[in-house]
Structures are given as C-alpha cells and as structure tokens.
Enzyme design. Structure first.
Site, PDB file in Angstrom:
ATOM      1  N   MET A 400      23.027   5.447  -8.036  1.00  0.00           N
ATOM      2  CA  MET A 400      22.701   4.126  -8.570  1.00  0.00           C
ATOM      3  C   MET A 400      22.795   3.089  -7.460  1.00  0.00           C
ATOM      4  SD  MET A 400      24.836   4.839 -11.998  1.00  0.00           S
ATOM      5  CE  MET A 400      25.551   6.258 -11.154  1.00  0.00           C
ATOM      6  N   ASP A 401      21.642   2.522  -7.135  1.00  0.00           N
ATOM      7  CA  ASP A 401      21.598   1.459  -6.128  1.00  0.00           C
ATOM      8  C   ASP A 401      20.545   0.441  -6.546  1.00  0.00           C
ATOM      9  OD1 ASP A 401      22.333   0.109  -3.861  1.00  0.00           O
ATOM     10  OD2 ASP A 401      21.014   1.233  -2.531  1.00  0.00           O
ATOM     11  N   ALA A 402      20.522   0.146  -7.843  1.00  0.00           N
ATOM     12  CA  ALA A 402      19.514  -0.764  -8.409  1.00  0.00           C
ATOM     13  C   ALA A 402      20.038  -2.181  -8.484  1.00  0.00           C
ATOM     14  CB  ALA A 402      19.108  -0.291  -9.804  1.00  0.00           C
TER      15      ALA A 402
END
Length: 558
Positions: A400-402
């Site tokens: 998760m790197d949103a």
C-alpha cells in the site's frame, strides 16, 4: 410585440442557464490551477469552496442592488462580457502569482492554506462575483416584464434558481470530465472566457463586445506562444521531461542526476505529482543495460523494502513469494523491483487510480504490464479500496503506497480497510504500508497506522528505511519471534545470493533493515506502544493528525 417579449424572456432564461455553466466551470478550474503549487488536500478545497461561496454571496447582494437601480438588460450582458474577459487574463498572470504565494509562504505555518487563499482572492474574486450577479439581475428583469408582478415572484425566483443550478451541474461535469482532461486547465479558462464574451455578444450585438472577443483570442495566442509549461521540475537536480494534467493530478516526469561521493553520476527518471512534496516513482535508467535488480534500488528509499517484507516468517525461501498486489503503484517502481528479484512469471496486480500516470509509466518508465515477457502482470485504473473489495485473488504481499503527500485518503487507513486486505492474503502473506514521517522523527502518523493495523493483524513489525519513512508489515498469522526470523533469513539470503545473483538485492535491503534504519533496526510494534485508538470508517482523523505534524515542523518542533 408579445412574441418578441416571449422570445426575450426565453433568451434571458437561457442566459441564466449558460451563466450557471460558466460559473461552476470556473470554480472547478480553481483547484486544478493550484494543485501543482499547493496540492489538493481538504484545506485547499475548503479555500476553494469557502471563497466561492463568499463571492457568490457578494455577487447576489451586489447584483440585487444594481438591478434595482438600473434594471437594464444591456448592463447584465456587459457584466457577463467583462467576467469572461477577466477569465482570459487569469492564465497569463496565474504562474507568477502562484509562484510568489508558494515561495513567500513556504516557511509559514499553514503556508499552503494561506497561499491558496491569497491566490483565489487575487485571481478569481472579480469574475466569479460578476457571474453571481446574473441571477438576481435576471429575476429583476423578469419581474419587470411580467404583468402579474409580485404574484409570480416565487415562480420566477424558483425557475431562475433552478436553471442556474442545473447549468452549474453541467458546468461541473463538463469541466472535470471533459475539458480539463482533453485540453488542460489554461485552455479551459480561455474556453469559458470566449464562451461568456460570445454569449454577451449575442445579447448585445455591440461591436465593442466583438473587440473583447478578439482580445480574448489574442490573449490565448499570446499565452500559447510564451507558455513554457506549468512549472519547472519539482526536484533537485532535475530536468523536466514531460508534464500532464489528469482528472486526479498534475503530473511531472523528470530526469534527475544523483551525484555520489566517489564522483559517479546516477541517471534516474522520477515521477512527481501536484505540489511536488514527494517523489512517487524512481527508475534508475542503468537497469536498461544491466538487468541487475541491484540497479533498481534507490539507496534505501521506501520502494526498496516491499520485497523483503515476507521474511518475518521462519525459514522463508524466495521461491515461496509468487504474487503481489500493489495498491498505489504509480509508475511501477515497486512491481519492477519485484519482477526483477522474483522472476518474470511472478503474478502482480497493480492498482493506480490515475490512468494518465499509468500511461506515463508505460511511456517513460518501461512499465512491463503490456510486455509478453511478463505474462502475469496487470495494471488496473481503479480506486484501491474498490478494487480490493471486488477482487477475489489471494496474494503473498499486498503493498500500500496510495498515499498522496502530505495527506492520506482516510478510507485507506481504517480497520475495515485492513480487514479487507487481510482477507486477500495467502496463509503466509503480509500487508506492507509505506508510512511517512517528517525528518524530525515525529512518529504520530506511523504510530496511528501501526495501532490500527495491530487491531487487525496478529503481529505488526516496523522497518525503518535509510530515509525518514517507516515500512509497516502486518503478518497474516503469528510468526513467533519475527525479528529473529528476519535475521536468520538474512543470513540464509547471503548463501542464496552467492548462487543466484538476483537475490543480492534482497540481501542488501535486509542488511539495511537490520543495520541502517534511520530510527533503528527492524522491530516489533507492541500493544503497549499504541498511542491511538484504531481508525475506523466512522472515525479516522487523518487530516487533523497530519495538520498537527505540519504545524509542529513549521514552528521548529516546539
């Protein structure tokens, strides 16, 4: 005479509708114009919405008073004409005003908020206020024409308000979904300028309005001739390669030279979004020639650590890591590393909400998702949480790197979200989150996210990068002493790397994790450390928390 009067009434109603299109169209351009300099956070939207309401209120008041004093249809059309002409001036003066506000307030607490406020006041106050005057002016004109007068006042006000609102709805969707993606922000402003002046020309049939329309065309040509882009590359040592606007972001692709102490120069391609507070993707171009995963590492940037996250499980061999879902893949830095290390057959589903970023990734970052050599790699242009809820796959790693800097979409920080993530993990899968931390080391955001993850995952571990970011790892099942497992797997990786060179990248990043984390080595996050109640879909004060971090940094930590 009656037919002429009826035509005039209908035309006036059409003018009200079309003015509504222009008014909200201009408003929707505001945040797009400011995004490259101040971002798209909630405080910026608060400025846009709040000041627009202020201008509308002022315009309604002034329009009503002016209409009572001079209920002249020609005056109404002149207001529309000058509002359109002022819109055409905005693209020419926007860049110096935006740069001045950004640079002048960059060291001030809440500087982005104040800068955006100043910009909106300077650039948009006059045209939006003048357009707001159309509604009350039209009401006064209609009532004067109608013999029934006050008896139809309610119906007249209701009709004009409804038409203006429906026009505003159309203007909102046309601007966001059609004009900005197709022709860009500045051209959209010129389009609305010409539209409004042209509308006034039809109503007035006055050669002087024709001159205003020619002036708008001249300003458009002048802007196109001297426009050098929205702004220069937003990173040190960078040269702008391309820029684009999408429905979601202002996008820059730049080439960067990184100079090492030994005199070597590393050529990199980077992706920068909106106000440029962070680099979202990095591609070291030497990989094109070498194919060595080591040449994709970014000296300990957060992208490097996703591939080592599974090694909290005991005796884990790289062959066991066969799949990944990457939520917020940007231009594909993390999937590229994953494929180079774990092999081209690795199954990767990458999710990036902005299709223009995906296109730029394919054009400038050698994104592999359409390459037959990587048959199990797909990219989806969707919201991360929606995609996760509608997807049935299982993954060894869900990354998760949103998170857009500096703010985080709250719905990607909650217990409910992480429960969905855990449901999509394989039995020995891991959830990996890139959590930002300011250079001072203030770990409130890291702690809040880790506290929330600990409410879902049996164990959570922290890997501090060589920069200020922290990588949070939630395991799908208890692993015992995860740090000891990581140490053992690191030692075993040195043996495997001697036989399989692509594992040297894993070996190096695991060494960094154990020995060169900026705020300490790999460690577990215990319940005793949790200082925040877990975030939920109903209560996730992410913006409040990050505003506190920004304020503390701005005042020097006091």
């Amino acid at each position: 005479m009656h037919a002429s009067s009826t035509w005039n009434e209908r035309f006036l109603l059409l003018v009200v509708f079309l003015s509504g299109v222009g008014t909200l169209g201009i408003e929707m351009v505001m945040p797009r114009l400011m995004a490259p300099f101040f971002g798209t956070s909630q405080p910026i939207w608060a400025v846009v919405i709040g000041m627009t309401l202020a201008y509308l209120a002022a315009g309604y008041w002034l329009g009503g008073r002016l209409a009572d004093r001079r209920p002249d249809e020609r005056l109404l059309f002149w207001l529309i004409a000058w509002a359109g002409f002022l819109c055409a001036i905005i693209p020419l003066i926007a860049r110096p005003v935006l740069l001045w506000a950004q640079m002048g307030l960059r060291h001030v607490a809440a500087g982005s908020f104040l800068g955006a406020l100043i910009v909106v006041v300077l650039l948009f106050a006059a045209p939006v206020t003048m357009m707001a005057m159309v509604g009350p002016f039209a009401i006064r004109l209609q009532l004067r024409r109608m013999a029934a007068g006050i008896e139809v006042a309610g119906r007249t006000v209701g009709t004009i308000s409804a038409l203006s609102t429906v026009g505003s709805i159309l203007g909102t969707f046309l601007t966001v979904l059609l004009f900005i993606p197709l022709i860009g922000t500045s051209a959209t402003l010129f389009l609305f300028a010409a539209f409004l002046v042209g509308l006034a020309l039809v109503g007035l049939r006055d050669w002087r309005v024709g001159l205003l329309l020619l002036a708008v065309a001249g300003l458009f040509v002048l802007h196109g001739r001297f426009d050098s882009g929205i702004k220069s590359a937003d990173c040190r040592g960078c040269r702008l390669v391309a820029e684009a606007e999408s429905s979601y972001n202002y996008i820059q692709v730049a080439d960067q030279e990184v100079h090492y102490h030994d005199g070597t120069i590393d050529q990199r391609r980077v992706l920068i979004l909106n106000e440029g507070q962070a680099i979202h993707s990095v591609y070291r171009l030497k990989f094109r020639a070498t194919g060595d995963p080591l040449d994709l590492l970014t000296d300990g940037g957060p992208w490097d650590y996703f591939a080592v996250a599974p090694y909290f499980y005991p005796a884990l061999h790289p062959d066991e890591v066969q799949s990944m879902a990457m939520l917020g893949s940007a231009a594909g830095s993390i999937p590229k590393q994953f494929l180079a290390i774990y092999g081209p057959e690795t199954r990767i589903d990458a999710v990036e909400i902005d299709p223009v970023i995906i296109a730029k990734g394919r054009q400038y970052f050698d994104l592999e998702d359409l390459d037959p050599a990587f048959p199990n790699y797909q990219t989806y242009a969707q919201d991360a949480r929606y995609w996760l809820a509608t997807n049935e796959g299982r993954y060894d790693v869900i990354g998760m790197d949103a998170y857009h800097q500096p703010y985080i979409p709250f719905h990607l920080t909650t217990v409910e979200f992480f429960q969905q993530v855990r449901e999509r993990l394989t039995p020995r899968g891991v959830a990996v989150v890139n959590a930002g931390r300011p250079a001072s080391g203030d770990d409130r955001l890291v702690n809040a996210l880790a506290s929330t993850m600990l409410a879902v995952f049996p164990e959570v571990y922290i890997i501090d990068t060589r920069f200020s970011n922290a990588i949070l790892v939630g395991v799908n099942q208890p692993v015992g002493d995860g740090v000891a497992n990581f140490v053992h797997n690191s030692a075993n990786m040195a043996i495997l790397a001697a036989e399989e060179p692509r594992y040297r990248a894993l070996q190096l990043v695991m060494y960094w994790s154990l020995n060169e984390g900026r705020f300490g080595p790999v460690r577990p996050f215990s319940p005793a450390e949790a200082r925040f109640a877990p975030f939920t879909d109903d209560w996730a004060p992410v913006e409040w928390l990050i505003d506190g971090l920004i304020f503390r940094e701005a005042v020097g930590g006091f």
